[in-house]
Design a protein around this motif. Sequence first.
Motif, PDB file in Angstrom:
ATOM      1  N   GLN A 462     -42.783 155.104 132.347  1.00 48.59           N
ATOM      2  CA  GLN A 462     -44.002 153.866 132.512  1.00 48.59           C
ATOM      3  C   GLN A 462     -44.025 152.226 132.479  1.00 48.59           C
ATOM      4  OE1 GLN A 462     -45.704 155.901 128.963  1.00 48.59           O
ATOM      5  NE2 GLN A 462     -47.552 156.284 129.783  1.00 48.59           N
ATOM      6  N   MET A 463     -42.403 151.946 131.690  1.00 47.91           N
ATOM      7  CA  MET A 463     -42.443 150.573 132.083  1.00 47.91           C
ATOM      8  C   MET A 463     -41.786 150.380 132.929  1.00 47.91           C
ATOM      9  SD  MET A 463     -44.036 149.532 129.541  1.00 47.91           S
ATOM     10  CE  MET A 463     -43.849 147.641 129.713  1.00 47.91           C
ATOM     11  N   GLY A 464     -41.340 151.559 133.244  1.00 48.38           N
ATOM     12  CA  GLY A 464     -40.291 151.556 134.963  1.00 48.38           C
ATOM     13  C   GLY A 464     -41.626 151.327 135.939  1.00 48.38           C
ATOM     14  N   ASP A 465     -41.955 152.134 135.887  1.00 51.21           N
ATOM     15  CA  ASP A 465     -43.280 152.073 136.684  1.00 51.21           C
ATOM     16  C   ASP A 465     -44.080 150.981 136.825  1.00 51.21           C
ATOM     17  OD1 ASP A 465     -42.455 154.476 137.480  1.00 51.21           O
ATOM     18  OD2 ASP A 465     -43.730 155.359 136.478  1.00 51.21           O
ATOM     19  N   TRP A 466     -44.542 150.167 135.853  1.00 53.48           N
ATOM     20  CA  TRP A 466     -44.651 148.762 135.625  1.00 53.48           C
ATOM     21  C   TRP A 466     -44.163 148.264 136.373  1.00 53.48           C
ATOM     22  CZ3 TRP A 466     -43.297 144.520 132.875  1.00 53.48           C
ATOM     23  CH2 TRP A 466     -44.250 143.258 133.188  1.00 53.48           C
ATOM     24  N   ALA A 467     -42.960 148.014 136.408  1.00 47.34           N
ATOM     25  CA  ALA A 467     -42.673 146.894 136.462  1.00 47.34           C
ATOM     26  C   ALA A 467     -41.921 147.464 138.221  1.00 47.34           C
ATOM     27  CB  ALA A 467     -40.544 147.198 136.123  1.00 47.34           C
ATOM     28  N   ALA A 468     -41.592 148.111 138.745  1.00 49.65           N
ATOM     29  CA  ALA A 468     -41.960 148.602 140.404  1.00 49.65           C
ATOM     30  C   ALA A 468     -42.971 147.672 140.541  1.00 49.65           C
ATOM     31  CB  ALA A 468     -41.689 150.036 141.004  1.00 49.65           C
ATOM     32  N   ALA A 469     -44.067 147.733 140.347  1.00 47.30           N
ATOM     33  CA  ALA A 469     -45.355 147.662 140.408  1.00 47.30           C
ATOM     34  C   ALA A 469     -45.165 145.966 140.343  1.00 47.30           C
ATOM     35  CB  ALA A 469     -46.525 148.261 139.598  1.00 47.30           C
ATOM     36  N   MET A 470     -44.448 145.675 139.493  1.00 48.08           N
ATOM     37  CA  MET A 470     -44.739 143.933 139.396  1.00 48.08           C
ATOM     38  C   MET A 470     -43.620 143.573 140.926  1.00 48.08           C
ATOM     39  SD  MET A 470     -46.675 143.473 137.019  1.00 48.08           S
ATOM     40  CE  MET A 470     -48.268 144.454 137.348  1.00 48.08           C
ATOM     41  N   GLY A 471     -42.690 144.307 140.661  1.00 41.57           N
ATOM     42  CA  GLY A 471     -42.198 143.795 142.224  1.00 41.57           C
ATOM     43  C   GLY A 471     -41.005 143.463 141.561  1.00 41.57           C
ATOM     44  N   ILE A 472     -39.695 144.111 140.529  1.00 39.69           N
ATOM     45  CA  ILE A 472     -39.150 143.399 139.160  1.00 39.69           C
ATOM     46  C   ILE A 472     -37.680 144.679 139.454  1.00 39.69           C
ATOM     47  CG2 ILE A 472     -40.308 141.365 138.521  1.00 39.69           C
ATOM     48  CD1 ILE A 472     -39.955 143.122 135.949  1.00 39.69           C
ATOM     49  N   GLU A 473     -36.696 143.795 139.314  1.00 38.49           N
ATOM     50  CA  GLU A 473     -35.840 145.020 138.932  1.00 38.49           C
ATOM     51  C   GLU A 473     -35.872 145.025 137.403  1.00 38.49           C
ATOM     52  OE1 GLU A 473     -32.422 143.372 138.721  1.00 38.49           O
ATOM     53  OE2 GLU A 473     -30.846 145.567 138.120  1.00 38.49           O
ATOM     54  N   ALA A 474     -35.152 146.441 137.413  1.00 43.66           N
ATOM     55  CA  ALA A 474     -35.507 147.396 136.591  1.00 43.66           C
ATOM     56  C   ALA A 474     -34.691 148.674 136.362  1.00 43.66           C
ATOM     57  CB  ALA A 474     -37.311 148.631 135.791  1.00 43.66           C
ATOM     58  N   VAL A 475     -33.486 148.061 134.629  1.00 45.08           N
ATOM     59  CA  VAL A 475     -32.598 149.565 134.787  1.00 45.08           C
ATOM     60  C   VAL A 475     -32.788 149.875 133.229  1.00 45.08           C
ATOM     61  CG1 VAL A 475     -30.716 147.891 136.177  1.00 45.08           C
ATOM     62  CG2 VAL A 475     -31.544 147.186 133.376  1.00 45.08           C
ATOM     63  N   PHE A 476     -32.395 151.256 133.421  1.00 46.85           N
ATOM     64  CA  PHE A 476     -32.282 151.734 131.961  1.00 46.85           C
ATOM     65  C   PHE A 476     -30.645 152.505 131.429  1.00 46.85           C
ATOM     66  CE2 PHE A 476     -35.791 152.249 135.443  1.00 46.85           C
ATOM     67  CZ  PHE A 476     -36.889 152.928 134.939  1.00 46.85           C
ATOM     68  N   ILE A 477     -31.043 151.992 129.752  1.00 43.04           N
ATOM     69  CA  ILE A 477     -30.220 152.548 129.324  1.00 43.04           C
ATOM     70  C   ILE A 477     -30.185 153.880 127.978  1.00 43.04           C
ATOM     71  CG2 ILE A 477     -28.759 151.725 127.306  1.00 43.04           C
ATOM     72  CD1 ILE A 477     -29.050 148.988 128.579  1.00 43.04           C
ATOM     73  N   ASP A 478     -30.434 155.239 128.951  1.00 40.65           N
ATOM     74  CA  ASP A 478     -30.391 155.660 128.144  1.00 40.65           C
ATOM     75  C   ASP A 478     -29.224 157.101 127.775  1.00 40.65           C
ATOM     76  OD1 ASP A 478     -30.715 157.855 130.389  1.00 40.65           O
ATOM     77  OD2 ASP A 478     -32.329 157.071 130.699  1.00 40.65           O
ATOM     78  N   LYS A 479     -29.900 158.110 127.633  1.00 44.33           N
ATOM     79  CA  LYS A 479     -28.709 159.279 126.780  1.00 44.33           C
ATOM     80  C   LYS A 479     -27.496 159.941 128.578  1.00 44.33           C
ATOM     81  CE  LYS A 479     -31.865 163.359 128.441  1.00 44.33           C
ATOM     82  NZ  LYS A 479     -31.503 163.061 129.451  1.00 44.33           N
ATOM     83  N   ASP A 480     -28.358 159.370 129.508  1.00 49.85           N
ATOM     84  CA  ASP A 480     -27.279 159.379 130.618  1.00 49.85           C
ATOM     85  C   ASP A 480     -26.439 158.221 131.024  1.00 49.85           C
ATOM     86  OD1 ASP A 480     -29.039 162.361 131.009  1.00 49.85           O
ATOM     87  OD2 ASP A 480     -29.984 161.354 132.134  1.00 49.85           O
ATOM     88  N   THR A 481     -26.746 156.954 130.275  1.00 48.12           N
ATOM     89  CA  THR A 481     -26.168 156.141 130.823  1.00 48.12           C
ATOM     90  C   THR A 481     -24.881 156.095 130.873  1.00 48.12           C
ATOM     91  OG1 THR A 481     -28.191 154.680 130.301  1.00 48.12           O
ATOM     92  CG2 THR A 481     -26.209 153.366 130.408  1.00 48.12           C
ATOM     93  N   THR A 482     -23.809 155.486 132.253  1.00 41.25           N
ATOM     94  CA  THR A 482     -22.393 155.273 131.630  1.00 41.25           C
ATOM     95  C   THR A 482     -21.979 153.758 132.018  1.00 41.25           C
ATOM     96  OG1 THR A 482     -21.539 156.120 133.304  1.00 41.25           O
ATOM     97  CG2 THR A 482     -21.139 158.000 131.920  1.00 41.25           C
ATOM     98  N   ILE A 483     -21.004 153.199 131.246  1.00 42.99           N
ATOM     99  CA  ILE A 483     -20.918 151.997 131.950  1.00 42.99           C
ATOM    100  C   ILE A 483     -19.939 152.299 132.841  1.00 42.99           C
ATOM    101  CG2 ILE A 483     -18.963 150.012 130.911  1.00 42.99           C
ATOM    102  CD1 ILE A 483     -21.867 150.719 129.466  1.00 42.99           C
ATOM    103  N   ARG A 484     -19.646 152.660 133.781  1.00 39.77           N
ATOM    104  CA  ARG A 484     -19.192 152.533 134.856  1.00 39.77           C
ATOM    105  C   ARG A 484     -20.419 152.766 136.348  1.00 39.77           C
ATOM    106  NH1 ARG A 484     -15.115 156.996 137.672  1.00 39.77           N
ATOM    107  NH2 ARG A 484     -14.246 155.804 135.648  1.00 39.77           N
TER     108      ARG A 484
END
Length: 498
Positions: A462-484
Motif C-alpha cells: 500500500q505504501m509503495g503504491d502511494w509513493a508510485a502515485a506521488m511519483g517518487i522512489e520507494a524501496v522495500f526491505i523485507d523477507k526477500d531483501t539481499t544486500i547485493r
Amino acid sequence: MLLQKDYKFWFCTGSQDLYGEECLQHVAEHSAIIVERLNQSGILPFEVVLKPTLITNEVIRRTFNEANTDDSCAGVIVWCHTFSPAKSWILGLQEYRKPLLHLHTQFNQEIPYDTIDMDFMNENQAAHGDREWGHMVTRMGIERKVVVGHWSDERVQKKIASWMRTAIGIIESSHVRVMRVADNMRNVAVTEGDKVEAQLKFGWEVDAYPVNEIAQCVEAVSVSDVNALVDEYYEKYDILLEGRDPAEFRRHVAVQAQIELGFERFLQEKNYQAIVTHFGDLGSLKQLPGLAIQRLEEKGYGFGAEGDWKVAAMVRIMKLMTAGMKDAKGTSMLEDYTYNLVPGKEGILQAHMLEICPSIADGPISIKCQPLTMGDREDPARLVFTAKEGKGIATSLVDLGNRFRLIINDVECKKTEKPMPKLPVATNFWTPMPSLEVGAEAWIYAGGAHHTAFTYDLTAEQMGDWAAAMGIEAVFIDKDTTIRQFRNELRWNSVYYR
Ligand code: MN
C-alpha cells in the motif's frame, strides 16, 4: 478529525456497441450485480457507485471529468466487460487526475462448457478487452493498480479494499497541512527537506508559526477546562507517582492538559492536521509537549519531533489511510533508539523522548512525570506503555537532494525479554525483516532516518503504491531483501529518478 469525507469509488464498465443492444443490456446488468455484491461483501471500507457503461469518447471524457470535480469521489474502478477500443479512452484518461484501479475480472467464473457459443464469447471478453485497455494506460504512463481475479473471490475483494485505503492516502495527501512551531533541530540533516518540492510532489502545506503564538493560546485555556481534562486523565490512565508528591504531580499533569487543549484549539482554528515541536525551542511553554502530543496523535493528528515535518505529514497520511479500520492496532511516530544485539534475540528498541502515540499501546497506559535529559524545562508528564506484538511497517521519507525516497521496512514487533521499570517512556521493540543485520544494513545504504512513521495496519504494498502515485522512489526491505540486490536497486534507481 480523522476522515471527514464520506468517500465513494466509481465503477465504470467499458464496452462498445458492436455487439448490439442486448449485449449492452447484459453488460449493464452484470455490472450492477457486481457492484451490489461488492457493497454487500462487508469487505470494502467505502461504497462503490455504478456509473453508466462507457462506450464513446464523449461519455468517457465526461465521466472522468465528473469524477475529477466530485469531491466525494476518491477514485475510479474500470473493467472492460467486452472489447472497448482504447483510443476512445485517451482524452478521458489524459484529463483524469484521481486514483485508478483496473479490475481485471469477468462476470462468469467458469466457462459454461455446455452452452458456450460465439455470442457468449463476444459478450464476455475481458481477457482481451482489458488487455487493450491496459495497453493504453501503460502507453500513457498513467499510474494505476491492477487487480486480477473473479469479483466474488474474497481475495480479490480484499485487494480492492486495500487499494481503496491507498487511494485515500493519495487523495488526502494534498489536504495535509503541517504546522511547524519550531524549526528543525540545529545541525540535524535527515529531518530537513525541500518544502517547495514536498508541496509539488505531495501537496503538503508546511508552515511555520512562532512558538509563543501557540503558547499564548495554551495560556488562554481556562482552569476549569484544564481541571476537567485532568480528571479525565486520572480516570483513564494509571497514575505512577514513583515517590512524587501527589499535588505536585497533578500540577505537572495539568500543564500537559492545558497544552493539549491549547494546541488543539490553535490547530483547529488555523486548519492544520499535523504538528512538529522541538525540545530546544519551547518559548513560554512550561514543559515539552509530551502527554499532550500523545493525545493529539491518538485523535488523528500527525506528529514529528525536532521539527521533522516529513514524519508529521506521513503519520497523518497513514492515520487517514487506516481511519475507521476494524481492529486497527495503531500508527505512530517512532525512533530507532537502542539495540539488543544478543544472537537470536536481535531487535531495535523504539521510543522517543516522550511523543509516542497510545494507539499502538498494548494493555494499561500510565502517566509518569520525570525529568528530561535534554532541554531546560520542568519535568514533563507523559504516557508510558509497551506496544502490541505483530507485523508492522516502518517508513522513512528522505530528501536526497534531487528527489524524495520512501524506505519501507517490514518489521516484527515483539515484547522485550524483560520489563524495563526504570525507562519512563513508551516503547516498541521490533526486529526488522529479513534480520536486524540485513535490515539495518539496507536501511543505512538507503539513507533511512532515525525517525519513522510506523503502523501495524498498512502493508508495504500500500505504501509503495502511494509513493508510485506521488511519483517518487520507494524501496522495500523485507523477507526477500539481499544486500547485493538491494544495492543494485539503489544504483539503478539513481539513474531512473534523475
Ligand atoms: Mn528524535
